[in-house]
Structure formats: structure tokens, C-alpha cells
Design a protein around this motif. Structure first.
Motif, PDB file in Angstrom:
ATOM      1  N   THR A   1       6.095  -3.141 -11.306  1.00  0.00           N
ATOM      2  CA  THR A   1       4.989  -2.186 -11.323  1.00  0.00           C
ATOM      3  C   THR A   1       5.223  -1.056 -10.326  1.00  0.00           C
ATOM      4  OG1 THR A   1       3.410  -3.897 -11.981  1.00  0.00           O
ATOM      5  CG2 THR A   1       2.504  -1.916 -10.967  1.00  0.00           C
ATOM      6  N   LEU A   2       5.689  -1.413  -9.138  1.00  0.00           N
ATOM      7  CA  LEU A   2       5.875  -0.430  -8.066  1.00  0.00           C
ATOM      8  C   LEU A   2       7.250   0.217  -8.098  1.00  0.00           C
ATOM      9  CD1 LEU A   2       4.123  -2.472  -5.237  1.00  0.00           C
ATOM     10  CD2 LEU A   2       3.179  -0.575  -6.575  1.00  0.00           C
ATOM     11  N   MET A   3       8.067  -0.133  -9.097  1.00  0.00           N
ATOM     12  CA  MET A   3       9.381   0.484  -9.315  1.00  0.00           C
ATOM     13  C   MET A   3      10.263   0.399  -8.069  1.00  0.00           C
ATOM     14  SD  MET A   3       8.335   3.811 -11.594  1.00  0.00           S
ATOM     15  CE  MET A   3       7.421   3.614 -13.117  1.00  0.00           C
ATOM     16  N   LEU A   4      10.298  -0.778  -7.469  1.00  0.00           N
ATOM     17  CA  LEU A   4      11.085  -0.960  -6.264  1.00  0.00           C
ATOM     18  C   LEU A   4      12.570  -1.000  -6.580  1.00  0.00           C
ATOM     19  CD1 LEU A   4       9.032  -3.723  -4.398  1.00  0.00           C
ATOM     20  CD2 LEU A   4       8.682  -1.234  -4.417  1.00  0.00           C
TER      21      LEU A   4
ATOM     22  N   LYS B   1       0.827  -1.213   0.000  1.00  0.00           N
ATOM     23  CA  LYS B   1       0.000   0.000   0.000  1.00  0.00           C
ATOM     24  C   LYS B   1       0.858   1.260   0.000  1.00  0.00           C
ATOM     25  CE  LYS B   1      -2.677  -1.516   3.418  1.00  0.00           C
ATOM     26  NZ  LYS B   1      -3.712  -1.549   4.467  1.00  0.00           N
ATOM     27  N   THR B   2       1.905   1.261   0.825  1.00  0.00           N
ATOM     28  CA  THR B   2       2.749   2.458   0.896  1.00  0.00           C
ATOM     29  C   THR B   2       3.541   2.663  -0.382  1.00  0.00           C
ATOM     30  OG1 THR B   2       4.572   1.226   1.941  1.00  0.00           O
ATOM     31  CG2 THR B   2       2.966   2.291   3.398  1.00  0.00           C
ATOM     32  N   ARG B   3       3.939   1.560  -1.034  1.00  0.00           N
ATOM     33  CA  ARG B   3       4.717   1.703  -2.275  1.00  0.00           C
ATOM     34  C   ARG B   3       3.844   2.219  -3.420  1.00  0.00           C
ATOM     35  NH1 ARG B   3       9.056   2.576   0.127  1.00  0.00           N
ATOM     36  NH2 ARG B   3       7.508   2.684   1.800  1.00  0.00           N
ATOM     37  N   ARG B   4       2.608   1.718  -3.527  1.00  0.00           N
ATOM     38  CA  ARG B   4       1.764   2.180  -4.647  1.00  0.00           C
ATOM     39  C   ARG B   4       1.367   3.644  -4.463  1.00  0.00           C
ATOM     40  NH1 ARG B   4      -3.883   2.140  -3.668  1.00  0.00           N
ATOM     41  NH2 ARG B   4      -4.558   0.803  -1.924  1.00  0.00           N
ATOM     42  N   ALA B   5       1.330   4.090  -3.211  1.00  0.00           N
ATOM     43  CA  ALA B   5       0.992   5.492  -2.944  1.00  0.00           C
ATOM     44  C   ALA B   5       2.081   6.445  -3.434  1.00  0.00           C
ATOM     45  CB  ALA B   5       0.759   5.702  -1.444  1.00  0.00           C
ATOM     46  N   LYS B   6       3.279   5.911  -3.677  1.00  0.00           N
ATOM     47  CA  LYS B   6       4.405   6.746  -4.088  1.00  0.00           C
ATOM     48  C   LYS B   6       4.547   6.853  -5.600  1.00  0.00           C
ATOM     49  CE  LYS B   6       8.279   6.180  -1.926  1.00  0.00           C
ATOM     50  NZ  LYS B   6       9.488   5.558  -1.334  1.00  0.00           N
TER      51      LYS B   6
ATOM     52  N   GLN C   1       9.702 -15.654   0.521  1.00  0.00           N
ATOM     53  CA  GLN C   1      10.405 -16.199  -0.632  1.00  0.00           C
ATOM     54  C   GLN C   1      11.857 -15.731  -0.606  1.00  0.00           C
ATOM     55  OE1 GLN C   1       9.209 -18.291  -2.777  1.00  0.00           O
ATOM     56  NE2 GLN C   1       7.025 -17.944  -3.119  1.00  0.00           N
ATOM     57  N   ALA C   2      12.747 -16.565  -1.121  1.00  0.00           N
ATOM     58  CA  ALA C   2      14.153 -16.189  -1.220  1.00  0.00           C
ATOM     59  C   ALA C   2      14.340 -15.261  -2.411  1.00  0.00           C
ATOM     60  CB  ALA C   2      15.024 -17.432  -1.382  1.00  0.00           C
ATOM     61  N   PRO C   3      14.932 -14.088  -2.210  1.00  0.00           N
ATOM     62  CA  PRO C   3      15.158 -13.180  -3.344  1.00  0.00           C
ATOM     63  C   PRO C   3      16.066 -13.839  -4.369  1.00  0.00           C
ATOM     64  CG  PRO C   3      15.480 -12.049  -1.255  1.00  0.00           C
ATOM     65  CD  PRO C   3      15.384 -13.512  -0.941  1.00  0.00           C
ATOM     66  N   PRO C   4      15.773 -13.689  -5.667  1.00  0.00           N
ATOM     67  CA  PRO C   4      16.637 -14.276  -6.694  1.00  0.00           C
ATOM     68  C   PRO C   4      17.991 -13.595  -6.729  1.00  0.00           C
ATOM     69  CG  PRO C   4      15.020 -12.822  -7.684  1.00  0.00           C
ATOM     70  CD  PRO C   4      14.657 -12.931  -6.236  1.00  0.00           C
ATOM     71  N   THR C   5      18.988 -14.298  -7.190  1.00  0.00           N
ATOM     72  CA  THR C   5      20.317 -13.705  -7.327  1.00  0.00           C
ATOM     73  C   THR C   5      20.378 -12.920  -8.623  1.00  0.00           C
ATOM     74  OG1 THR C   5      21.095 -15.692  -8.438  1.00  0.00           O
ATOM     75  CG2 THR C   5      21.416 -15.568  -6.046  1.00  0.00           C
ATOM     76  N   ASN C   6      21.169 -11.852  -8.604  1.00  0.00           N
ATOM     77  CA  ASN C   6      21.396 -11.046  -9.808  1.00  0.00           C
ATOM     78  C   ASN C   6      20.109 -10.529 -10.439  1.00  0.00           C
ATOM     79  OD1 ASN C   6      24.206 -11.573  -9.700  1.00  0.00           O
ATOM     80  ND2 ASN C   6      23.865 -13.557 -10.639  1.00  0.00           N
ATOM     81  N   PHE C   7      19.109 -10.213  -9.603  1.00  0.00           N
ATOM     82  CA  PHE C   7      17.876  -9.708 -10.198  1.00  0.00           C
ATOM     83  C   PHE C   7      18.083  -8.260 -10.620  1.00  0.00           C
ATOM     84  CE2 PHE C   7      17.470  -9.347  -5.555  1.00  0.00           C
ATOM     85  CZ  PHE C   7      17.293  -7.996  -5.392  1.00  0.00           C
ATOM     86  N   PRO C   8      17.363  -7.818 -11.653  1.00  0.00           N
ATOM     87  CA  PRO C   8      17.555  -6.472 -12.169  1.00  0.00           C
ATOM     88  C   PRO C   8      17.025  -5.416 -11.219  1.00  0.00           C
ATOM     89  CG  PRO C   8      15.691  -7.515 -13.239  1.00  0.00           C
ATOM     90  CD  PRO C   8      16.335  -8.569 -12.374  1.00  0.00           C
ATOM     91  N   ASN C   9      17.476  -4.187 -11.417  1.00  0.00           N
ATOM     92  CA  ASN C   9      16.991  -3.054 -10.639  1.00  0.00           C
ATOM     93  C   ASN C   9      15.699  -2.561 -11.288  1.00  0.00           C
ATOM     94  OD1 ASN C   9      16.594  -0.459  -9.477  1.00  0.00           O
ATOM     95  ND2 ASN C   9      18.754  -0.364  -8.992  1.00  0.00           N
ATOM     96  N   TYR C  10      14.666  -2.356 -10.483  1.00  0.00           N
ATOM     97  CA  TYR C  10      13.374  -1.982 -11.031  1.00  0.00           C
ATOM     98  C   TYR C  10      13.123  -0.478 -11.002  1.00  0.00           C
ATOM     99  CZ  TYR C  10      12.705  -6.926 -10.534  1.00  0.00           C
ATOM    100  OH  TYR C  10      12.865  -8.273 -10.626  1.00  0.00           O
ATOM    101  N   ASP C  11      14.152   0.322 -10.701  1.00  0.00           N
ATOM    102  CA  ASP C  11      13.979   1.759 -10.699  1.00  0.00           C
ATOM    103  C   ASP C  11      13.661   2.254 -12.110  1.00  0.00           C
ATOM    104  OD1 ASP C  11      14.406   2.224  -8.034  1.00  0.00           O
ATOM    105  OD2 ASP C  11      16.560   2.394  -8.255  1.00  0.00           O
ATOM    106  N   GLU C  12      12.489   2.855 -12.283  1.00  0.00           N
ATOM    107  CA  GLU C  12      12.090   3.417 -13.548  1.00  0.00           C
ATOM    108  C   GLU C  12      12.220   2.389 -14.669  1.00  0.00           C
ATOM    109  OE1 GLU C  12      10.709   6.264 -13.506  1.00  0.00           O
ATOM    110  OE2 GLU C  12      11.272   6.908 -11.514  1.00  0.00           O
TER     111      GLU C  12
END
Length: 280
Positions: free
Chosen positions: A78-81, A16-21, A95-106
Motif C-alpha cells: 500500500t505504501l509502495m515501500l 505516518k511518514t510513508r503514507r504522507a508521501k 519480524q524477520a524480513p522474508p527472503t526474496n520478497f518482491p519490490n513494492y515500488d509502484e
């Protein structure tokens, strides 16, 4: 409240807080004049992430909903985390975060988008290491698929190749093209073999496509190279391209694929006339 219930509540509150941003304009939506709260609406996040509104609402309400790694990645996009927020999202979901996952900024660097847009008569895409389409030009939308209408969750070229009937119909020899894509994806798979997102995608395609299930079991591999591609456009008919795939120097997890109209064919002229008519 026990620990598991608290985790679900934290997960929902974080979403909720992320979509508000996020401003609607950041994800290609109109701002509108009747928004009571800042940011995206629940239905917008659900649609952009490729999930049902009721299910997403339950997640935000803190109900004990189990989510897949593919859905988590879609929500992160979607939330550009950023990377830290993405790790937090996966952790809250258990869930275990995947290794080498991409950056979702913009999205991609504006300069890269400018390169794509400058290729006016050559469809071009930028994909991440998992073959998710993250940027494209106008020619790709008009001559192949309008990727803006495909949810982030489903905007993967391997998934599209095997599940999108409209896309399949553009190939003169879909079987050969699909097998070639699997063989090239095998080299990606070897690098991300411990990545639950990749594993889930493969298992899902095995269930959804008998052809994928058969050809995946053959373990054929093939590196990226320059290829020739012919597609059948519903208006323009037969179009011939040279397909070239290039790594992005500043971020080698990204790859640009360009479809250049073949010389000594009428492909470029057809595309030029078609796109110019569309602009009128």
C-alpha cells in the motif's frame, strides 16, 4: 520510555511518514479538494491494506500491537515501500524480513501493463511468486473479478480460490480446479518454505477452508502447463478458454497468465459483444 515502547513509537511514526508521501492518484483514489494534509488518510491506508481503521490508528499511535507478516507485506504494498524501507518496516515490527520478497515500488512496468491492456478479449493477470495479483486487464475485471475492489491483503489467487464464494461459482468443477491450484502452489511452497508470509497464508487457509486443509495434506504437486478452463459468467453463460502461464523475462519472480478464448467456440464473440456494449 523502555526499548519496546520506543520500537512501537518508531513503527507508528514510520508508517505516518510513508503514507504522507503517497499521492491518492498513485493508488487509484481521487485527489479531492478537502485534504488538510498531504498523502493518504489513515482510513485509506487501512482500507487498501485490508485492516480495520481503529486497529491501524492504534498502530500509528504506537500502541503495543502485534502485527502479522501478511499485514506487513500488505502495508509495504500500500505504501509502495522499496526493499530497504520494507526491511526497516519488518525490523521495527519485530519480524524477520522474508527472503526474496518482491519490490513494492509502484506496480508493474508500464510496458507490461500495456501488454495486458492490448489483450482486449482475453482476461490476463500478472502475479508475483506468492500468487498475489499485482496487475490485470479490463477483460479480467469484467469476466472474472474486479481486483481493484479487493484489498491488497486479500488479492492472492489461492486465498480467492478458497474464500471467495462469487469466484467459486464461476467454475463448472471447482473441486478439480482448486485441487490443481494447490498442487501447483506446492512447487512454490517448496521454494519459500522458510518464508513466514507463506507459512501464515497456508495456516490461515487451513483454518478457513476444510477443503484446503484436506487437499493440502495430500502433498500433490504439479507444474505449470497449458490448461483448458471453462467458467460460467452470470450474463454470458459458458465461456471456454485456453489458460497459458508465462514467466516475465525481465523479472522471473513474476508470471503472466492469459485466458485465450478457445477456437471453434463462440466465447470470443460473446466477450467482444459484451465488452463493446460496456463501452457504450
Amino acid at each position: 520510555m523502555d526499548n519496546s515502547n520506543q520500537r512501537y513509537k518508531e513503527f507508528g511514526d514510520f508508517l505516518k511518514t510513508r503514507r504522507a508521501k503517497i499521492l491518492p492518484s498513485q493508488v487509484g483514489l481521487p485527489e479531492g479538494t478537502r485534504r488538510r494534509t498531504p498523502g493518504l488518510r489513515r482510513e485509506e491506508v487501512a482500507s487498501l491494506s485490508g485492516i480495520g481503521l481503529t486497529w491501524y490508528t492504534w498502530i500509528e499511535q504506537g500502541r503495543p500491537i502485534q502485527v502479522s507478516t501478511q499485514l506487513l507485506e500488505s502495508l509495504a504494498r500500500t505504501l509502495m515501500l522499496d526493499n530497504q524501507e520494507t526491511i526497516h518496516l519488518y525490523t521495527l515490527a519485530g519480524q524477520a524480513p522474508p527472503t526474496n520478497f518482491p519490490n513494492y515500488d509502484e506496480s508493474v512496468d508500464p510496458m507490461l501493463q500495456h501488454v495486458l491492456d492490448s489483450l482486449e478479449f482475453s482476461p490476463a493477470l500478472i502475479m508475483d511468486a506468492r500468487l498475489n495479483v499485482i496487475a490485470w486487464n479490463d477483460a479480467a475485471s469484467k469476466l472474472s473479478l474486479d481486483y481493484s475492489k479487493i484489498s491488497l491483503y486479500k488479492r492472492n489467487v489461492l486465498r480467492i480460490m478458497f474464500t471467495n464464494e462469487e469466484f467459486k461459482e464461476t467454475f463448472t468443477d471447482w473441486s478439480s480446479a482448486a485441487q490443481g491450484m494447490i498442487a501447483r502452489f506446492r512447487t512454490v511452497y517448496s521454494k519459500f518454505i522458510d518464508d513466514p508470509w507463506i507459512e501464515e497464508l497456508v495456516n490461515e487457509l487451513k483454518r478457513e477452508s476444510k477443503e484446503f486443509n484436506l487437499w493440502w495434506s495430500m502433498h500433490n504437486v504439479k507444474t505449470e502447463d497449458t490448461r483448458f478452463k471453462t467458467i460460467i459468467h452470470p450474463v454470458l453463460g459458458k465461456l471456454d478458454f485456453e489458460e497459458t502461464s508465462l514467466l516475465i523475462a525481465d523479472n522471473t519472480s513474476l508470471r503472466m497468465t492469459v485466458f485465450t478464448p478457445m477456437a471453434e467456440t463462440d466465447t470470443k464473440e460473446k466477450i467482444k459483444q459484451f465488452i463493446m456494449r460496456e463501452k457504450i
